[in-house]
Structures are given as structure tokens and as C-alpha cells.
Design a protein around this motif. Structure first.
Motif, PDB file in Angstrom:
ATOM      1  N   TRP A   1       1.297   9.739  18.337  1.00 51.85           N
ATOM      2  CA  TRP A   1       1.810  10.023  19.247  1.00 51.85           C
ATOM      3  C   TRP A   1       3.154   9.416  20.087  1.00 51.85           C
ATOM      4  N   LEU A   2       3.236   8.241  19.918  1.00 51.10           N
ATOM      5  CA  LEU A   2       4.178   6.987  20.335  1.00 51.10           C
ATOM      6  C   LEU A   2       5.432   7.462  19.158  1.00 51.10           C
ATOM      7  N   LYS A   3       5.031   7.838  18.367  1.00 49.47           N
ATOM      8  CA  LYS A   3       6.304   8.176  17.308  1.00 49.47           C
ATOM      9  C   LYS A   3       6.884   9.440  17.644  1.00 49.47           C
ATOM     10  N   ARG A   4       6.405  10.500  17.914  1.00 48.62           N
ATOM     11  CA  ARG A   4       6.673  11.554  18.941  1.00 48.62           C
ATOM     12  C   ARG A   4       7.596  11.312  20.023  1.00 48.62           C
ATOM     13  N   VAL A   5       7.176  10.461  20.561  1.00 46.09           N
ATOM     14  CA  VAL A   5       7.747  10.344  22.090  1.00 46.09           C
ATOM     15  C   VAL A   5       9.183   9.350  21.675  1.00 46.09           C
ATOM     16  N   ALA A   6       9.171   8.418  20.714  1.00 49.61           N
ATOM     17  CA  ALA A   6      10.269   8.056  20.121  1.00 49.61           C
ATOM     18  C   ALA A   6      11.197   8.878  19.810  1.00 49.61           C
ATOM     19  N   TYR A   7      10.727   9.880  18.666  1.00 49.71           N
ATOM     20  CA  TYR A   7      11.623  10.752  18.276  1.00 49.71           C
ATOM     21  C   TYR A   7      12.292  11.648  19.504  1.00 49.71           C
ATOM     22  N   SER A   8      11.557  11.895  20.416  1.00 46.11           N
ATOM     23  CA  SER A   8      12.070  12.756  21.481  1.00 46.11           C
ATOM     24  C   SER A   8      13.128  12.032  22.300  1.00 46.11           C
ATOM     25  N   ALA A   9      12.873  10.790  22.632  1.00 49.61           N
ATOM     26  CA  ALA A   9      13.753  10.071  23.267  1.00 49.61           C
ATOM     27  C   ALA A   9      14.926   9.924  22.621  1.00 49.61           C
ATOM     28  N   ALA A  10      15.064   9.915  21.156  1.00 53.61           N
ATOM     29  CA  ALA A  10      16.249  10.119  20.335  1.00 53.61           C
ATOM     30  C   ALA A  10      16.865  11.209  20.332  1.00 53.61           C
ATOM     31  N   GLY A  11      16.120  12.345  20.630  1.00 54.85           N
ATOM     32  CA  GLY A  11      16.650  13.595  20.733  1.00 54.85           C
ATOM     33  C   GLY A  11      17.479  13.651  21.893  1.00 54.85           C
ATOM     34  N   VAL A  12      16.799  13.221  23.063  1.00 56.35           N
ATOM     35  CA  VAL A  12      17.529  13.438  24.246  1.00 56.35           C
ATOM     36  C   VAL A  12      18.750  12.489  24.194  1.00 56.35           C
ATOM     37  N   SER A  13      18.714  11.404  23.765  1.00 55.15           N
ATOM     38  CA  SER A  13      19.998  10.854  23.266  1.00 55.15           C
ATOM     39  C   SER A  13      21.193  11.533  22.610  1.00 55.15           C
ATOM     40  N   VAL A  14      20.698  12.276  21.553  1.00 53.91           N
ATOM     41  CA  VAL A  14      21.576  13.101  20.807  1.00 53.91           C
ATOM     42  C   VAL A  14      22.366  14.178  21.865  1.00 53.91           C
ATOM     43  N   VAL A  15      21.293  14.627  22.651  1.00 49.33           N
ATOM     44  CA  VAL A  15      21.591  15.809  23.494  1.00 49.33           C
ATOM     45  C   VAL A  15      22.814  15.376  24.501  1.00 49.33           C
ATOM     46  N   LEU A  16      22.412  14.076  25.259  1.00 51.50           N
ATOM     47  CA  LEU A  16      23.283  13.382  26.230  1.00 51.50           C
ATOM     48  C   LEU A  16      24.711  13.117  25.430  1.00 51.50           C
TER      49      LEU A  16
ATOM     50  N   HIS B   1       0.835  -1.327  -0.042  1.00 51.27           N
ATOM     51  CA  HIS B   1       0.038  -0.117  -0.124  1.00 51.27           C
ATOM     52  C   HIS B   1       0.949   1.350   0.042  1.00 51.27           C
ATOM     53  N   GLY B   2       2.174   1.120  -0.117  1.00 50.59           N
ATOM     54  CA  GLY B   2       2.982   2.232  -0.037  1.00 50.59           C
ATOM     55  C   GLY B   2       2.984   2.908   1.136  1.00 50.59           C
ATOM     56  N   ASP B   3       3.247   2.324   2.245  1.00 52.92           N
ATOM     57  CA  ASP B   3       2.893   2.694   3.712  1.00 52.92           C
ATOM     58  C   ASP B   3       4.062   3.850   4.207  1.00 52.92           C
ATOM     59  N   ASN B   4       3.849   5.151   3.968  1.00 49.19           N
ATOM     60  CA  ASN B   4       4.978   5.872   4.400  1.00 49.19           C
ATOM     61  C   ASN B   4       5.321   5.884   5.870  1.00 49.19           C
ATOM     62  N   PHE B   5       4.396   5.901   6.733  1.00 49.09           N
ATOM     63  CA  PHE B   5       4.355   5.761   8.113  1.00 49.09           C
ATOM     64  C   PHE B   5       5.675   4.588   8.521  1.00 49.09           C
ATOM     65  N   ALA B   6       5.317   3.292   8.086  1.00 48.11           N
ATOM     66  CA  ALA B   6       6.214   2.349   8.410  1.00 48.11           C
ATOM     67  C   ALA B   6       7.751   2.498   7.853  1.00 48.11           C
ATOM     68  N   SER B   7       7.848   3.219   6.603  1.00 47.75           N
ATOM     69  CA  SER B   7       9.081   3.467   6.112  1.00 47.75           C
ATOM     70  C   SER B   7       9.827   4.334   6.736  1.00 47.75           C
ATOM     71  N   LYS B   8       8.937   5.530   7.181  1.00 51.24           N
ATOM     72  CA  LYS B   8       9.676   6.488   8.002  1.00 51.24           C
ATOM     73  C   LYS B   8      10.257   5.984   9.329  1.00 51.24           C
ATOM     74  N   ILE B   9       9.547   4.970   9.770  1.00 46.13           N
ATOM     75  CA  ILE B   9       9.763   4.373  11.107  1.00 46.13           C
ATOM     76  C   ILE B   9      10.868   3.394  10.929  1.00 46.13           C
ATOM     77  N   ALA B  10      10.967   2.608   9.840  1.00 42.30           N
ATOM     78  CA  ALA B  10      11.961   1.924   9.669  1.00 42.30           C
ATOM     79  C   ALA B  10      13.462   2.551   9.552  1.00 42.30           C
ATOM     80  N   VAL B  11      13.318   3.730   8.680  1.00 40.29           N
ATOM     81  CA  VAL B  11      14.560   4.497   8.296  1.00 40.29           C
ATOM     82  C   VAL B  11      14.987   5.145   9.681  1.00 40.29           C
ATOM     83  N   MET B  12      14.037   5.825  10.509  1.00 43.43           N
ATOM     84  CA  MET B  12      14.626   6.237  11.442  1.00 43.43           C
ATOM     85  C   MET B  12      15.254   5.466  12.678  1.00 43.43           C
ATOM     86  N   THR B  13      14.586   4.153  12.783  1.00 43.64           N
ATOM     87  CA  THR B  13      14.910   2.822  13.542  1.00 43.64           C
ATOM     88  C   THR B  13      16.449   2.709  13.262  1.00 43.64           C
ATOM     89  N   ALA B  14      16.671   2.533  11.844  1.00 41.30           N
ATOM     90  CA  ALA B  14      18.244   2.400  11.474  1.00 41.30           C
ATOM     91  C   ALA B  14      19.040   3.327  11.542  1.00 41.30           C
TER      92      ALA B  14
END
Length: 192
Positions: free
Chosen positions: A169-184, A25-38
Motif C-alpha cells: 500500500w505504501l508503494k501505491r502511495v509513493a507512486y501516487s505522489a510521483a504521479g502528482v509530481s508529473v501532473v504538477l 532470492h530474486g526479489d522483484n519487489f525491491a528491484s521495481k522500487i529501486a528502478v522507480m526510485t532512480a
């Protein structure tokens, strides 16, 4: 002839189904999460390396401090031996029948040697303190790297849950945790 059968778990079936549907179905949501996870996994690998490296550095610095403390202790023992010999020479000065001038010269010699040993012992103690301080700084930096690593691991876990639940909303929380990691990680890089 025996054949092996693989029975996938419900979780594996769900992930496989979600992945097939996402691709068809050309799911951009899953693709973006997969790339961000990598990307997060790559950052995590770098953070893990830095955490291990600074931990090793802190341990080596602490080891060097211990070596210098041992050397200083040996010098203080040598200092004590010179003090004892000086005291015995000073006592011999007052014993009748012994060459007082000889023992006075010996006492002075031991006193002079003692001063050299004291200076060396104090210098070694200073070096030990410097190594201890370096170790503490490296250990602090290690803790920052480890905190950053923990935050990125949480972000990766949240990204996986986001992929399964498809909650924005969970995606935003995941990205926020990644941001905290980058700051640390940045704080660790800057030795703060």
C-alpha cells in the motif's frame, strides 16, 4: 600502526541485509522500487533545474521592470523641470519691461517638449508593467515547478520507506505522489 574500524549503523545493516537477501532470492519487489526510485530521482533533477531556471527568469524580469520604472521616473522628473520652466516663462510674459513675445515662444517650446517627455515616460511605465507581468507569470510557473519537485521528493522518501517496510500500500502511495509530481510538472510546462 593504527587501524580504522567502521561500525555500521542499525539502519545501514538492515538496508545491506535487505539488499543481499533481495539479490539472492530474486526479489522483484525491491528491484521495481529501486528502478522507480532512480526514475523519480531523474525526474526530480529535471524539475529542480526548471524550478531554478524559472526563478532566475522571474528575478531578471523583475529587475528589468525596476530599470524601466527608474527610467520612467527620470522622465517624469524631466517633465516636471519642463513644466517649471514653462510656468516661469508664462510668468515672465506678464512682467513689464521684458520681451513678452520671447517668453511666450519659450513657454510654447517647453509645452511642446513636455508633451514628448510625457509620451516617453508613459511608454516606459507601460514597459515596466509588461516586465512585471512577465515576472509574475514566471514566478507562478516557478511555484508549479517547486510544487512538482516537492511531490517527487515525497515520492522518493516514500519509496525508500516502502523498500524497508515492504508494504504494498505504501508503494501505491509513493507512486501516487510521483504521479502528482508529473501532473504538477505538466501544468508548469504548459504555463497553467
Amino acid at each position: 600502526m593504527s587501524e580504522a574500524f567502521e561500525v555500521p549503523s542499525p539502519h545501514e545493516q538492515h538496508v545491506e541485509h535487505a539488499t543481499k537477501n533481495a539479490h539472492s532470492h530474486g526479489d522483484n519487489f525491491a528491484s521495481k522500487i529501486a528502478v522507480m526510485t532512480a526514475i523519480m530521482a531523474t525526474i526530480g533533477a529535471l524539475l529542480s533545474y526548471q524550478a531554478g531556471s524559472t526563478e532566475s527568469e522571474a528575478a531578471m524580469d523583475k529587475n528589468n521592470a525596476a530599470i524601466k520604472k527608474t527610467e520612467a521616473s527620470n522622465q517624469w522628473n524631466y517633465y516636471q523641470a519642463k513644466s517649471s520652466r514653462q510656468n516661469l516663462s508664462e510668468l515672465a510674459i506678464h512682467i513689464p519691461g521684458l520681451d513678452a513675445a520671447h517668453y511666450a515662444a519659450e513657454a510654447q517650446r517647453y509645452k511642446d517638449q513636455k508633451e514628448v517627455v510625457r509620451i516617453k515616460a508613459e511608454a516606459l511605465e507601460m514597459e515596466a508593467r509588461e516586465w512585471d507581468e512577465k515576472s509574475e507569470l514566471a514566478l507562478h510557473q516557478h511555484h508549479r515547478w517547486a510544487q512538482a519537485m516537492t511531490a517527487i521528493q515525497i515520492a522518493i522518501s516514500l519509496a525508500a520507506i516502502t523498500l524497508l517496510t515492504r508494504k504494498e500500500w505504501l508503494k501505491r502511495v509513493a507512486y501516487s505522489a510521483a504521479g502528482v509530481s508529473v501532473v504538477l510538472g505538466t501544468l508548469a510546462w504548459l504555463h497553467i
